[in-house]
Design a protein around this motif. Structure first.
Motif, PDB file in Angstrom:
ATOM      1  N   LYS A   1     -23.091  24.810 102.188  1.00 59.74           N
ATOM      2  CA  LYS A   1     -23.915  25.289 103.790  1.00 59.74           C
ATOM      3  C   LYS A   1     -23.579  24.022 104.969  1.00 59.74           C
ATOM      4  CE  LYS A   1     -27.396  27.296 101.041  1.00 59.74           C
ATOM      5  NZ  LYS A   1     -26.506  26.844  99.725  1.00 59.74           N
ATOM      6  N   PRO A   2     -23.639  24.441 105.797  1.00 59.77           N
ATOM      7  CA  PRO A   2     -23.623  23.018 107.144  1.00 59.77           C
ATOM      8  C   PRO A   2     -24.736  22.586 106.326  1.00 59.77           C
ATOM      9  CG  PRO A   2     -22.795  25.474 107.793  1.00 59.77           C
ATOM     10  CD  PRO A   2     -23.276  25.794 106.818  1.00 59.77           C
ATOM     11  N   ASP A   3     -24.256  20.585 107.290  1.00 63.42           N
ATOM     12  CA  ASP A   3     -25.122  19.920 107.113  1.00 63.42           C
ATOM     13  C   ASP A   3     -25.865  19.321 108.648  1.00 63.42           C
ATOM     14  OD1 ASP A   3     -27.112  17.556 106.161  1.00 63.42           O
ATOM     15  OD2 ASP A   3     -25.969  16.277 106.741  1.00 63.42           O
ATOM     16  N   VAL A   4     -26.408  20.884 108.675  1.00 68.79           N
ATOM     17  CA  VAL A   4     -27.888  21.135 110.698  1.00 68.79           C
ATOM     18  C   VAL A   4     -28.409  21.621 110.094  1.00 68.79           C
ATOM     19  CG1 VAL A   4     -25.054  21.552 111.423  1.00 68.79           C
ATOM     20  CG2 VAL A   4     -26.402  23.622 110.597  1.00 68.79           C
ATOM     21  N   PRO A   5     -29.981  21.183 110.776  1.00 68.97           N
ATOM     22  CA  PRO A   5     -31.141  22.373 110.578  1.00 68.97           C
ATOM     23  C   PRO A   5     -30.870  23.757 111.218  1.00 68.97           C
ATOM     24  CG  PRO A   5     -30.627  20.298 113.022  1.00 68.97           C
ATOM     25  CD  PRO A   5     -29.545  20.712 112.897  1.00 68.97           C
ATOM     26  N   ALA A   6     -31.825  23.794 110.065  1.00 68.94           N
ATOM     27  CA  ALA A   6     -31.529  25.669 109.568  1.00 68.94           C
ATOM     28  C   ALA A   6     -32.853  26.259 110.047  1.00 68.94           C
ATOM     29  CB  ALA A   6     -30.479  25.562 108.035  1.00 68.94           C
ATOM     30  N   CYS A   7     -32.186  27.641 109.171  1.00 67.49           N
ATOM     31  CA  CYS A   7     -33.490  28.507 108.931  1.00 67.49           C
ATOM     32  C   CYS A   7     -32.957  29.437 107.896  1.00 67.49           C
ATOM     33  CB  CYS A   7     -33.863  28.949 110.328  1.00 67.49           C
ATOM     34  SG  CYS A   7     -35.270  30.862 109.711  1.00 67.49           S
ATOM     35  N   LEU A   8     -33.960  29.965 106.264  1.00 64.69           N
ATOM     36  CA  LEU A   8     -33.524  30.592 105.822  1.00 64.69           C
ATOM     37  C   LEU A   8     -34.782  32.129 106.209  1.00 64.69           C
ATOM     38  CD1 LEU A   8     -32.447  31.483 103.581  1.00 64.69           C
ATOM     39  CD2 LEU A   8     -34.000  29.851 101.879  1.00 64.69           C
ATOM     40  N   ILE A   9     -33.906  32.902 106.246  1.00 63.98           N
ATOM     41  CA  ILE A   9     -34.945  33.929 106.296  1.00 63.98           C
ATOM     42  C   ILE A   9     -34.548  35.467 104.631  1.00 63.98           C
ATOM     43  CG2 ILE A   9     -35.227  36.498 107.184  1.00 63.98           C
ATOM     44  CD1 ILE A   9     -33.361  35.336 110.467  1.00 63.98           C
ATOM     45  N   LEU A  10     -35.555  34.699 104.418  1.00 67.46           N
ATOM     46  CA  LEU A  10     -35.520  35.724 102.896  1.00 67.46           C
ATOM     47  C   LEU A  10     -36.309  36.891 102.531  1.00 67.46           C
ATOM     48  CD1 LEU A  10     -34.643  35.025 100.401  1.00 67.46           C
ATOM     49  CD2 LEU A  10     -36.560  33.143 100.332  1.00 67.46           C
ATOM     50  N   ASP A  11     -35.781  37.848 102.379  1.00 65.34           N
ATOM     51  CA  ASP A  11     -36.484  39.524 102.103  1.00 65.34           C
ATOM     52  C   ASP A  11     -37.043  38.624 100.469  1.00 65.34           C
ATOM     53  OD1 ASP A  11     -37.361  41.776 101.569  1.00 65.34           O
ATOM     54  OD2 ASP A  11     -35.147  42.732 100.959  1.00 65.34           O
ATOM     55  N   ILE A  12     -38.383  39.009 100.526  1.00 61.29           N
ATOM     56  CA  ILE A  12     -39.480  39.633  98.989  1.00 61.29           C
ATOM     57  C   ILE A  12     -37.584  39.625  98.329  1.00 61.29           C
ATOM     58  CG2 ILE A  12     -41.153  40.217  97.552  1.00 61.29           C
ATOM     59  CD1 ILE A  12     -41.633  37.226  99.346  1.00 61.29           C
ATOM     60  N   GLU A  13     -37.685  41.261  98.280  1.00 61.83           N
ATOM     61  CA  GLU A  13     -37.381  42.174  96.747  1.00 61.83           C
ATOM     62  C   GLU A  13     -35.645  41.673  96.810  1.00 61.83           C
ATOM     63  OE1 GLU A  13     -39.426  43.721  94.774  1.00 61.83           O
ATOM     64  OE2 GLU A  13     -40.956  42.955  95.856  1.00 61.83           O
ATOM     65  N   LEU A  14     -35.140  40.784  96.729  1.00 61.09           N
ATOM     66  CA  LEU A  14     -33.735  40.999  96.290  1.00 61.09           C
ATOM     67  C   LEU A  14     -33.413  41.087  94.619  1.00 61.09           C
ATOM     68  CD1 LEU A  14     -33.677  37.347  97.714  1.00 61.09           C
ATOM     69  CD2 LEU A  14     -32.322  39.732  98.489  1.00 61.09           C
ATOM     70  N   PRO A  15     -31.754  41.654  94.533  1.00 56.55           N
ATOM     71  CA  PRO A  15     -31.477  42.363  93.382  1.00 56.55           C
ATOM     72  C   PRO A  15     -31.971  41.412  92.108  1.00 56.55           C
ATOM     73  CG  PRO A  15     -29.531  41.745  94.688  1.00 56.55           C
ATOM     74  CD  PRO A  15     -30.509  41.545  95.713  1.00 56.55           C
ATOM     75  N   ASP A  16     -31.619  40.126  92.136  1.00 60.69           N
ATOM     76  CA  ASP A  16     -31.441  38.870  91.060  1.00 60.69           C
ATOM     77  C   ASP A  16     -32.493  37.824  90.839  1.00 60.69           C
ATOM     78  OD1 ASP A  16     -30.862  37.944  93.611  1.00 60.69           O
ATOM     79  OD2 ASP A  16     -29.339  36.574  92.897  1.00 60.69           O
ATOM     80  N   ILE A  17     -33.581  38.232  91.514  1.00 63.06           N
ATOM     81  CA  ILE A  17     -34.575  37.200  92.515  1.00 63.06           C
ATOM     82  C   ILE A  17     -35.779  37.568  93.271  1.00 63.06           C
ATOM     83  CG2 ILE A  17     -33.217  35.316  93.413  1.00 63.06           C
ATOM     84  CD1 ILE A  17     -35.054  33.203  91.106  1.00 63.06           C
ATOM     85  N   ASN A  18     -36.887  37.764  92.368  1.00 59.18           N
ATOM     86  CA  ASN A  18     -37.901  37.663  93.581  1.00 59.18           C
ATOM     87  C   ASN A  18     -37.625  36.342  94.780  1.00 59.18           C
ATOM     88  OD1 ASN A  18     -40.671  36.844  94.694  1.00 59.18           O
ATOM     89  ND2 ASN A  18     -40.996  39.285  94.669  1.00 59.18           N
ATOM     90  N   GLY A  19     -37.872  36.840  96.009  1.00 57.21           N
ATOM     91  CA  GLY A  19     -37.386  35.442  96.768  1.00 57.21           C
ATOM     92  C   GLY A  19     -38.396  34.333  96.684  1.00 57.21           C
ATOM     93  N   LEU A  20     -40.504  35.083  96.811  1.00 57.01           N
ATOM     94  CA  LEU A  20     -41.089  34.346  96.319  1.00 57.01           C
ATOM     95  C   LEU A  20     -40.535  33.430  94.924  1.00 57.01           C
ATOM     96  CD1 LEU A  20     -44.510  36.375  96.426  1.00 57.01           C
ATOM     97  CD2 LEU A  20     -43.641  34.789  98.231  1.00 57.01           C
ATOM     98  N   ASP A  21     -40.505  33.329  94.211  1.00 53.29           N
ATOM     99  CA  ASP A  21     -39.552  32.911  93.321  1.00 53.29           C
ATOM    100  C   ASP A  21     -38.790  31.901  93.411  1.00 53.29           C
ATOM    101  OD1 ASP A  21     -41.276  33.640  91.380  1.00 53.29           O
ATOM    102  OD2 ASP A  21     -39.892  35.973  90.285  1.00 53.29           O
TER     103      ASP A  21
END
Length: 213
Positions: free
Chosen positions: A46-66
Motif C-alpha cells: 500500500k502506498p504510504d499516503v493518507p488513505a481511506c478504506l471503504i469496506l463492505d460488511i459481507e465479504l467472501p472470506d471474513i466479515n468486515g467488522l471482524d
C-alpha cells in the motif's frame, strides 16, 4: 487534494460496486485501488499516503467488522463501512471501534464523498501526529544520560537548586543541562517542554516541594 497525495481502498466482493465506486472517485479526481476480498487487501502493498478504506460488511472470506477488529492495533486507514444489510448493532459496533461512517446501500454519492473526505482528513492528521512523535523520540535519543535525568525534574516543577540537589550537581551545571535539554528537544518554553514530556510519556517522579525557594 490531488490524486497523488492520497488513496482510497475499496474492499467489496461485488464487481459492479467496485467499478461504480472507482468511477465515482475518478470523477472527483481521487485515486482508488479495489479488492475483491479482505485477504487481497491485507496482503497488498500500500502506498504510504493518507488513505481511506471503504469496506463492505459481507465479504467472501471474513466479515468486515471482524477485519476492523483484526487490524485495530495496526496503523490502518480510517474505515467507511458500506453494506446492503445494515442493522443497528452492526453500525454501533463499527462506529464504537473507530469507523468514520456506516452507510447502508443505496446511499447518496454526496454522503459517501463526505465520509471519504472526512476519513482522509483524519488519516492525514494521525500521520502528522505520528511523524511529530517520531521526531520527538529522535530528539530524546540525542540527549545525554544526564540530560535525560534532568528533563523529568525540570518538567516536574522543581526549582533549579532543588533539581541540582536531587542529582548531586551544582546549580550552574544544572542550568547548563537544562538549557541543552530545551535546545535539543526544540522546546520554545517550559510549557512546551512539559507538553513534549507528556507526548513521550516520560514519568514524573518528583514534584515541587511546598515552601521551596
Amino acid at each position: 487534494m490531488t490524486a497523488d497525495d492520497h488513496i482510497v481502498f475499496i474492499v467489496d466482493d461485488d464487481e459492479r460496486v467496485r467499478e461504480a465506486l472507482g468511477e465515482l472517485l475518478e470523477s472527483h479526481g481521487m485515486r482508488a485501488i479495489a479488492f475483491e476480498s479482505a485477504c487481497d487487501y491485507v496482503r497488498a502493498e500500500k502506498p504510504d499516503v493518507p488513505a481511506c478504506l471503504i469496506l463492505d460488511i459481507e465479504l467472501p472470506d471474513i466479515n468486515g467488522l471482524d477485519l476492523q477488529k483484526q487490524i485495530a492495533d495496526r496503523d490502518h486507514p480510517p474505515i467507511v463501512f458500506i453494506t446492503g444489510h445494515g442493522d443497528i448493532p452492526s453500525s454501533v459496533r463499527a462506529i464504537k471501534h473507530g469507523a468514520v461512517d456506516f452507510l447502508t446501500k443505496p446511499f447518496s454519492d454526496a454522503d459517501l464523498m463526505a465520509a471519504i473526505h472526512a476519513a482522509i482528513a483524519e488519516d492525514r492528521e494521525k500521520r502528522s501526529q505520528r511523524a511529530e512523535l517520531h521526531m520527538l523520540r529522535q530528539h530524546y535519543l540525542d540527549l545525554t544520560p544526564r540530560e535525560r535525568e534532568v528533563l523529568p525534574l525540570v518538567v516536574s516543577g522543581l526549582l533549579n537548586k532543588q533539581a541540582a540537589a536531587e542529582l548531586g550537581i551544582s546549580e550552574v551545571t544544572l542550568q547548563i543541562h537544562r538549557r541543552n535539554v530545551m535546545q535539543k528537544m526544540a522546546a520554545a518554553s517550559l510549557a512546551d517542554l512539559v507538553r513534549i514530556a507528556e507526548r513521550l510519556e516520560i514519568p514524573i517522579t518528583h514534584s515541587r516541594r511546598v515552601g521551596g525557594n
